[in-house]
Design an enzyme around this catalytic site. Structure first.
Site, mmCIF file in Angstrom:
data_model
loop_
_atom_site.group_PDB
_atom_site.id
_atom_site.type_symbol
_atom_site.label_atom_id
_atom_site.label_comp_id
_atom_site.label_asym_id
_atom_site.label_seq_id
_atom_site.Cartn_x
_atom_site.Cartn_y
_atom_site.Cartn_z
ATOM 1 N N LYS A 168 1.222 -1.226 -0.112
ATOM 2 C CA LYS A 168 0.295 0.224 -0.474
ATOM 3 C C LYS A 168 0.634 1.673 0.085
ATOM 4 O O LYS A 168 0.370 1.568 -0.368
ATOM 5 C CB LYS A 168 -1.187 0.399 1.411
ATOM 6 C CG LYS A 168 -2.031 -1.166 1.409
ATOM 7 C CD LYS A 168 -3.210 -0.653 2.283
ATOM 8 C CE LYS A 168 -4.226 -1.415 1.925
ATOM 9 N NZ LYS A 168 -5.682 -1.412 2.644
ATOM 10 N N ASP A 189 -10.563 2.944 1.898
ATOM 11 C CA ASP A 189 -10.450 2.725 3.443
ATOM 12 C C ASP A 189 -11.248 3.337 3.938
ATOM 13 O O ASP A 189 -12.056 2.858 5.181
ATOM 14 C CB ASP A 189 -8.919 1.942 4.191
ATOM 15 C CG ASP A 189 -8.588 1.014 3.518
ATOM 16 O OD1 ASP A 189 -8.972 0.231 2.726
ATOM 17 O OD2 ASP A 189 -7.338 0.591 2.852
ATOM 18 N N ALA A 216 -3.111 3.170 17.119
ATOM 19 C CA ALA A 216 -2.180 4.200 16.108
ATOM 20 C C ALA A 216 -1.313 3.427 15.312
ATOM 21 O O ALA A 216 -0.398 4.470 14.547
ATOM 22 C CB ALA A 216 -1.534 4.742 17.630
ATOM 23 N N GLY A 217 -1.620 2.813 14.758
ATOM 24 C CA GLY A 217 -0.857 2.044 12.930
ATOM 25 C C GLY A 217 -1.785 2.614 12.407
ATOM 26 O O GLY A 217 -2.215 4.009 11.522
ATOM 27 N N TYR A 252 -12.191 -8.631 11.045
ATOM 28 C CA TYR A 252 -13.604 -9.731 11.202
ATOM 29 C C TYR A 252 -12.850 -11.362 11.411
ATOM 30 O O TYR A 252 -14.585 -11.376 10.430
ATOM 31 C CB TYR A 252 -13.620 -9.125 9.368
ATOM 32 C CG TYR A 252 -12.531 -9.556 8.692
ATOM 33 C CD1 TYR A 252 -12.191 -8.281 7.791
ATOM 34 C CD2 TYR A 252 -12.817 -10.310 8.122
ATOM 35 C CE1 TYR A 252 -11.945 -8.601 6.672
ATOM 36 C CE2 TYR A 252 -11.800 -10.993 6.320
ATOM 37 C CZ TYR A 252 -11.238 -9.571 6.078
ATOM 38 O OH TYR A 252 -10.801 -9.719 4.979
#
Ligand code: ATR
Length: 326
Positions: free
Chosen positions: A71, A107, A132-133, A229
């Protein structure tokens, strides 16, 4: 499904992509909408991302989803990057333009739609962000963009929470976000929160854990999204429900980020709520039946992960495991 010689070609690139549910989802939308469209999985080694992007452009791909661990890696190879993706620092969707691709991040907006589906408006809410990633950054951007009233970021490493809060406050030019150490939760001063859980704690196969166990903390949460999920119900969700709050997992976020990408590639069509519900059912069948979990196990053996974000270093580590990317 009939694919003609003129079909629009899209796909997903990651390493590995064997676990991805996106081909099933995207091809289902195309079939339902009677589009001449095909979506394929592309496993791209880390060092060949630039070549892959050039290659798909030459091959005429209309676009591609980008998942873990590429990403950030795709970003130098793009012609343009939209504002949300730039602020989040990650791209999950490429859309073809003259001469190359534009990068988007769907996202954050996917999470927004998932919250909305719970009947909750983000605007004016007091919010909690756990973690906090990379995934937290997309969630933080969404909460700020949609004008949450306050956002408390709680993280095991408070310094990372502070960096995230400072960055978002600077970006949006208001002091909405404040950073806290996880252990400081008894100091939370609002009565009722919308909570977004973005840490990897509680993900398959290490189910049964939540970052905070204290039931008093959960009494203050009216609605929560855990972006994990697998499993379908995390320990965090269970604790929220015991505190009388509503809780959903990250499947809707995954579905909506895919719908937004599909609509970027096919701007003349809209995925209906009925199609969304049908796709959710199909994905649940895949994910939560017994052999679905076996499939995840095999992926984990290949050092894979099931998360929307995530750095390579912790894919195989003890705390590996959160939410899937596309
Ligand atoms: P991603 O990009 O998927 O968000 P990440 O950037 O590695 O992954 O972030 C993982 C998040 O989960 C971080 O907030 C991490 O906390 P630290 O910043 O303190 O590392 C959090 N996390 C992971 N394991 C944890 C644990 N056992 N307890 C508490 N927080 C944890």
């Amino acid at each position: 499904m009939t694919i003609s010689g003129k079909a629009m070609v899209c796909g997903v690139m990651g390493n590995p992509v064997g676990h991805s549910l996106s081909p099933m989802m995207q091809n289902y939308f195309a079939e339902k909408l009677n589009l001449d469209f095909v979506y394929i999985p592309c496993n791209v080694p880390d060092e060949q991302v630039g070549e892959a992007i050039k290659g798909i452009y030459a091959l005429g791909f209309e676009g591609i989803n980008v998942t873990v661990p590429h990403k950030q890696r795709v970003m130098p190879y793009l012609l343009e990057i939209d504002e949300a993706a730039r602020c989040i620092g990650a791209v999950n969707t490429l859309v073809r333009m003259e001469g190359g691709y534009k990068g988007y991040n769907t996202d954050a907006e996917g999470l927004f739609r998932a919250v909305k589906r719970q009947g909750i408006e983000v605007s004016g809410q007091d919010c909690l962000l756990l973690g906090a990633g990379g995934a937290a950054k997309a969630a933080a951007y969404m909460l700020m963009k949609h004008r949450a009233r306050s956002v408390a970021v709680l993280n095991r490493s408070p310094e990372k929470a502070r960096i995230l809060a400072d960055e978002m406050n600077r970006l949006f030019q208001r002091e909405t976000m404040k950073a806290m150490d996880l252990s400081e939760y008894p100091r939370l001063d609002k009565d009722s929160y919308l909570a977004i859980q973005t840490t990897s704690v509680g993900m398959h196969p290490d189910i049964g854990y939540a970052v905070i166990e204290d039931p008093i903390f959960y009494e203050k949460i009216h609605t929560a999204v855990d972006i994990i999920y697998t499993p379908a119900q995390t320990r965090f969700m269970e604790l929220v429900k015991q505190g009388k709050g509503k809780a959903v997992n990250g499947l809707d976020m995954l579905i909506y980020q895919g719908i937004i990408a599909f609509e970027l590639w096919n701007p003349d069509v809209r995925v209906t709520d009925q199609m969304t519900d049908e796709v959710r059912k199909m994905m649940e069948e895949q994910l939560y039946r017994q052999d679905g979990m076996e499939r995840f196990k095999n992926d984990a053996e290949e050092c894979n992960t099931h998360r929307i974000y995530g750095s390579r270093k912790n894919l195989c580590g003890k705390d590996a495991g959160k939410k899937d990317g596309p």
